[in-house]
Motif scaffolding. Structure first.
Motif, PDB file in Angstrom:
ATOM      1  N   LYS A 158       0.819  -1.214   0.000  1.00 22.40           N
ATOM      2  CA  LYS A 158       0.000   0.000   0.000  1.00 22.40           C
ATOM      3  C   LYS A 158       0.853   1.265   0.000  1.00 22.40           C
ATOM      4  CE  LYS A 158      -0.866   0.203   5.023  1.00 22.40           C
ATOM      5  NZ  LYS A 158      -1.941   0.206   6.047  1.00 22.40           N
ATOM      6  N   ASP A 221       1.289 -13.299  -5.567  1.00 23.86           N
ATOM      7  CA  ASP A 221       0.514 -12.585  -4.552  1.00 23.86           C
ATOM      8  C   ASP A 221       0.557 -11.079  -4.823  1.00 23.86           C
ATOM      9  OD1 ASP A 221      -0.157 -14.926  -3.284  1.00 23.86           O
ATOM     10  OD2 ASP A 221       1.381 -14.752  -1.719  1.00 23.86           O
ATOM     11  N   ASN A 224      -1.415 -10.332  -8.107  1.00 27.15           N
ATOM     12  CA  ASN A 224      -2.856 -10.403  -7.881  1.00 27.15           C
ATOM     13  C   ASN A 224      -3.352  -9.216  -7.061  1.00 27.15           C
ATOM     14  OD1 ASN A 224      -3.253 -12.788  -9.344  1.00 27.15           O
ATOM     15  ND2 ASN A 224      -2.735 -14.066  -7.586  1.00 27.15           N
ATOM     16  N   TYR A 225      -2.512  -8.732  -6.146  1.00 26.98           N
ATOM     17  CA  TYR A 225      -2.843  -7.511  -5.406  1.00 26.98           C
ATOM     18  C   TYR A 225      -3.006  -6.351  -6.383  1.00 26.98           C
ATOM     19  CZ  TYR A 225      -2.038  -3.273  -2.652  1.00 26.98           C
ATOM     20  OH  TYR A 225      -2.141  -2.009  -2.104  1.00 26.98           O
ATOM     21  N   ARG A 228      -6.266  -6.550  -8.192  1.00 24.62           N
ATOM     22  CA  ARG A 228      -7.390  -6.121  -7.352  1.00 24.62           C
ATOM     23  C   ARG A 228      -7.437  -4.602  -7.233  1.00 24.62           C
ATOM     24  NH1 ARG A 228      -5.494 -10.503  -4.256  1.00 24.62           N
ATOM     25  NH2 ARG A 228      -4.535  -9.084  -2.723  1.00 24.62           N
ATOM     26  N   GLN A 229      -6.263  -3.984  -7.080  1.00 26.54           N
ATOM     27  CA  GLN A 229      -6.216  -2.524  -6.984  1.00 26.54           C
ATOM     28  C   GLN A 229      -6.687  -1.879  -8.278  1.00 26.54           C
ATOM     29  OE1 GLN A 229      -5.966  -2.602  -3.509  1.00 26.54           O
ATOM     30  NE2 GLN A 229      -5.245  -0.556  -4.045  1.00 26.54           N
TER      31      GLN A 229
END
Length: 241
Positions: A158, A221, A224-225, A228-229
């Protein structure tokens, strides 16, 4: 015009970074610095983080960091993001990068190194070419495992203000240009370092693909993050009737 923050752009190998660099050169209003001296793939993840911590400690203690980049608007290159942690955690800085499907990135990287080899190549590049590694040997090697994880270690995902995906390059570039460079219109950029002999797929065996996905699970991972973002970005767009 809105204020343009300092852009720290992590160039993941073979994920559209060379093309993006040319875009930044054309549109960043201010000084742009390239940082390609670290060669992160030469070292282990722990060694890279150790080197970055030494760098940030030295810069902080001597106050060189803010002075060195006082007039800089963009830093772009092959470095682990933690190297600039003190700048990243300031209010006027955005951290960005581009990713692509990890297996696609690996295949592209392998053939790029095969096509571009010289006496000045990095030690790992030399080892791969001179020992005639197969594509599978390259992709399953410890040295090439979880590249995204290596470049982002020490920070939270993030902390990245933007992660573009090369599979959606035109659309994501337009989003970046509008929201980070205040551009109303983004013109296409000619792609750099494209494999002219790219096969339809680097791997077709489902068992090998499954094993690669497991071997590079940490990178998947992260990838895929980013997917999603991206979905969140799209869902927040106003509907055009």
């Amino acid at each position: 015009m809105k204020f343009q923050p300092l852009i720290i752009s992590v160039h993941m190998p073979k994920a559209g970074g060379s093309t993006f660099r040319e875009f930044l050169k054309s549109h960043v209003m201010g000084k742009m610095v390239g940082d390609y001296l670290d060669i992160p793939l030469t070292y282990s993840a722990s060694k890279n983080l150790e080197k970055a911590k030494v760098y940030t400690k030295d810069m902080r203690l001597t106050q060189k960091l803010s002075l060195r980049y006082h007039n800089v608007k963009c830093i772009h290159g092959h470095f682990i993001a933690y190297k600039y942690v003190h700048l990243i955690r300031s209010n006027n800085t955005v951290l960005i990068t581009w990713l692509r499907d990890p297996i696609e990135r690996l295949g592209s990287h392998y053939y790029y190194w095969k096509r571009n080899y010289s006496k000045d190549a990095s030690p790992l590049h030399k080892e791969m070419v001179e020992n005639n590694w197969s594509l599978e040997e390259f992709c399953f090697s410890d040295q090439m495992r979880n590249i995204y994880t290596r470049f982002t270690q020490g920070l939270r995902l993030k902390d990245f203000s933007f992660i573009g995906l090369t599979e959606y390059y035109v659309e994501d570039l337009a989003y970046f240009g509008k929201h980070f460079l205040n551009l109303d219109l983004v013109h296409p950029v000619s792609k750099k370092n494209v494999n002219p002999y790219r096969p339809p797929a680097y791997f077709v065996d489902k068992g090998v693909i499954s094993s690669l996905r497991e071997f590079h699970k940490a990178d998947y991972d992260i990838y895929n993050y980013a997917l999603r973002q991206r979905d969140i970005r799209l869902s927040n767009r106003p509907t055009i009737l």
